[in-house]
Design a protein around this motif. Sequence first.
Motif, PDB file in Angstrom:
ATOM      1  N   ALA A   6       0.831  -1.210   0.000  1.00 39.48           N
ATOM      2  CA  ALA A   6       0.000   0.000   0.000  1.00 39.48           C
ATOM      3  C   ALA A   6       0.866   1.261   0.000  1.00 39.48           C
ATOM      4  O   ALA A   6       0.548   2.236  -0.689  1.00 39.48           O
ATOM      5  N   ARG A   7       1.951   1.239   0.737  1.00 37.19           N
ATOM      6  CA  ARG A   7       2.832   2.416   0.809  1.00 37.19           C
ATOM      7  C   ARG A   7       3.449   2.769  -0.539  1.00 37.19           C
ATOM      8  O   ARG A   7       3.737   3.940  -0.797  1.00 37.19           O
ATOM      9  N   VAL A   8       3.669   1.770  -1.382  1.00 38.99           N
ATOM     10  CA  VAL A   8       4.256   2.072  -2.691  1.00 38.99           C
ATOM     11  C   VAL A   8       3.177   2.360  -3.734  1.00 38.99           C
ATOM     12  O   VAL A   8       3.484   2.660  -4.879  1.00 38.99           O
ATOM     13  N   GLY A   9       1.903   2.248  -3.333  1.00 34.05           N
ATOM     14  CA  GLY A   9       0.812   2.669  -4.208  1.00 34.05           C
ATOM     15  C   GLY A   9       0.334   1.650  -5.211  1.00 34.05           C
ATOM     16  O   GLY A   9      -0.101   2.015  -6.301  1.00 34.05           O
ATOM     17  N   ASP A  38      -2.788 -10.131  -8.459  1.00 30.64           N
ATOM     18  CA  ASP A  38      -3.240  -9.720  -9.785  1.00 30.64           C
ATOM     19  C   ASP A  38      -3.437  -8.210  -9.684  1.00 30.64           C
ATOM     20  O   ASP A  38      -4.222  -7.735  -8.855  1.00 30.64           O
ATOM     21  N   VAL A  39      -2.683  -7.468 -10.474  1.00 39.20           N
ATOM     22  CA  VAL A  39      -2.722  -5.999 -10.417  1.00 39.20           C
ATOM     23  C   VAL A  39      -3.039  -5.440 -11.797  1.00 39.20           C
ATOM     24  O   VAL A  39      -2.789  -6.099 -12.809  1.00 39.20           O
ATOM     25  N   PRO A  40      -3.565  -4.215 -11.866  1.00 36.76           N
ATOM     26  CA  PRO A  40      -3.934  -3.641 -13.171  1.00 36.76           C
ATOM     27  C   PRO A  40      -2.746  -3.432 -14.113  1.00 36.76           C
ATOM     28  O   PRO A  40      -2.877  -3.605 -15.323  1.00 36.76           O
ATOM     29  N   ASP A  41      -1.591  -3.055 -13.573  1.00 36.48           N
ATOM     30  CA  ASP A  41      -0.422  -2.760 -14.397  1.00 36.48           C
ATOM     31  C   ASP A  41       0.787  -3.484 -13.811  1.00 36.48           C
ATOM     32  O   ASP A  41       1.455  -2.984 -12.901  1.00 36.48           O
ATOM     33  N   VAL A  42       1.070  -4.678 -14.329  1.00 36.96           N
ATOM     34  CA  VAL A  42       2.140  -5.521 -13.795  1.00 36.96           C
ATOM     35  C   VAL A  42       3.503  -4.840 -13.921  1.00 36.96           C
ATOM     36  O   VAL A  42       4.299  -4.862 -12.979  1.00 36.96           O
ATOM     37  N   LEU A  43       3.785  -4.233 -15.064  1.00 36.63           N
ATOM     38  CA  LEU A  43       5.095  -3.604 -15.257  1.00 36.63           C
ATOM     39  C   LEU A  43       5.333  -2.475 -14.264  1.00 36.63           C
ATOM     40  O   LEU A  43       6.404  -2.370 -13.670  1.00 36.63           O
ATOM     41  N   GLU A  44       4.325  -1.632 -14.074  1.00 34.81           N
ATOM     42  CA  GLU A  44       4.452  -0.526 -13.122  1.00 34.81           C
ATOM     43  C   GLU A  44       4.589  -1.055 -11.695  1.00 34.81           C
ATOM     44  O   GLU A  44       5.405  -0.561 -10.915  1.00 34.81           O
ATOM     45  N   ALA A  45       3.815  -2.061 -11.350  1.00 32.11           N
ATOM     46  CA  ALA A  45       3.890  -2.642 -10.007  1.00 32.11           C
ATOM     47  C   ALA A  45       5.266  -3.251  -9.753  1.00 32.11           C
ATOM     48  O   ALA A  45       5.835  -3.058  -8.672  1.00 32.11           O
ATOM     49  N   LEU A 100       7.729  -0.431  -9.086  1.00 28.54           N
ATOM     50  CA  LEU A 100       7.545   0.144  -7.750  1.00 28.54           C
ATOM     51  C   LEU A 100       8.055  -0.793  -6.657  1.00 28.54           C
ATOM     52  O   LEU A 100       8.689  -0.346  -5.695  1.00 28.54           O
ATOM     53  N   LEU A 101       7.792  -2.070  -6.796  1.00 34.28           N
ATOM     54  CA  LEU A 101       8.268  -3.040  -5.805  1.00 34.28           C
ATOM     55  C   LEU A 101       9.791  -3.081  -5.769  1.00 34.28           C
ATOM     56  O   LEU A 101      10.397  -3.035  -4.694  1.00 34.28           O
ATOM     57  N   GLU A 102      10.408  -3.152  -6.941  1.00 37.23           N
ATOM     58  CA  GLU A 102      11.870  -3.205  -7.013  1.00 37.23           C
ATOM     59  C   GLU A 102      12.502  -1.930  -6.473  1.00 37.23           C
ATOM     60  O   GLU A 102      13.498  -1.979  -5.748  1.00 37.23           O
ATOM     61  N   GLN A 103      11.935  -0.781  -6.806  1.00 41.35           N
ATOM     62  CA  GLN A 103      12.460   0.499  -6.309  1.00 41.35           C
ATOM     63  C   GLN A 103      12.382   0.605  -4.795  1.00 41.35           C
ATOM     64  O   GLN A 103      13.148   1.332  -4.180  1.00 41.35           O
ATOM     65  N   ASN A 104      11.453  -0.124  -4.197  1.00 40.21           N
ATOM     66  CA  ASN A 104      11.260  -0.054  -2.757  1.00 40.21           C
ATOM     67  C   ASN A 104      11.781  -1.287  -2.015  1.00 40.21           C
ATOM     68  O   ASN A 104      11.444  -1.506  -0.853  1.00 40.21           O
ATOM     69  N   GLY A 105      12.614  -2.055  -2.691  1.00 39.80           N
ATOM     70  CA  GLY A 105      13.287  -3.177  -2.042  1.00 39.80           C
ATOM     71  C   GLY A 105      12.382  -4.347  -1.667  1.00 39.80           C
ATOM     72  O   GLY A 105      12.695  -5.091  -0.736  1.00 39.80           O
ATOM     73  N   ILE A 106      11.288  -4.511  -2.374  1.00 36.10           N
ATOM     74  CA  ILE A 106      10.388  -5.641  -2.120  1.00 36.10           C
ATOM     75  C   ILE A 106      10.634  -6.661  -3.232  1.00 36.10           C
ATOM     76  O   ILE A 106      10.237  -6.440  -4.375  1.00 36.10           O
ATOM     77  N   PRO A 107      11.317  -7.755  -2.914  1.00 40.96           N
ATOM     78  CA  PRO A 107      11.699  -8.711  -3.972  1.00 40.96           C
ATOM     79  C   PRO A 107      10.528  -9.511  -4.523  1.00 40.96           C
ATOM     80  O   PRO A 107       9.639  -9.937  -3.780  1.00 40.96           O
TER      81      PRO A 107
END
Length: 143
Positions: A91-94, A116-123, A126-133
């Motif tokens: 949620a914090r990464v939007g 399952d998210v609306p935009d896999v590439l964007e998600a 965001l996950l990688e930029q925030n250190g969520i592997p």
Amino acid sequence: MAFEISVFLENKIAHFEGITNILKKEQINIRSLTLSNILHGWGVLNLLVDKPEKAYQALSEKGNSVALREVIALEMKDEAGGLDELLVQIARVGIHIENAYTRLISQTNMAILVLDVPDVLEAKKLLEQNGIPILDDQTVYGK
């Protein structure tokens, strides 16, 4: 890249079993699933299987309405509050979640959240930029 199989099926006796029978004959192992009744006797069966491309092909060839979609798999702690901690980070990464389910790998005591998210590439970005592997396919589909 992890993939999910979604099958649109009528909510009638033996329709669900018809899908699992096809997968059994093709030696495709179901790792996790959700079955939802959506409207007027129809439902969606979402499957995480060990051979998604083969499952898609086999189910399509048998006349099923099936989709192959990329999903995101994340590791979470297998303890009370583990899911909550991961959802707070997401949620914090939007990232908006449209559908989610879990998988537990008993051999390693690893809990996995499948999104399952609306935009896999964007998600993913965001996950990688925030250190969520994001988990690799071998981990997601493996035993």
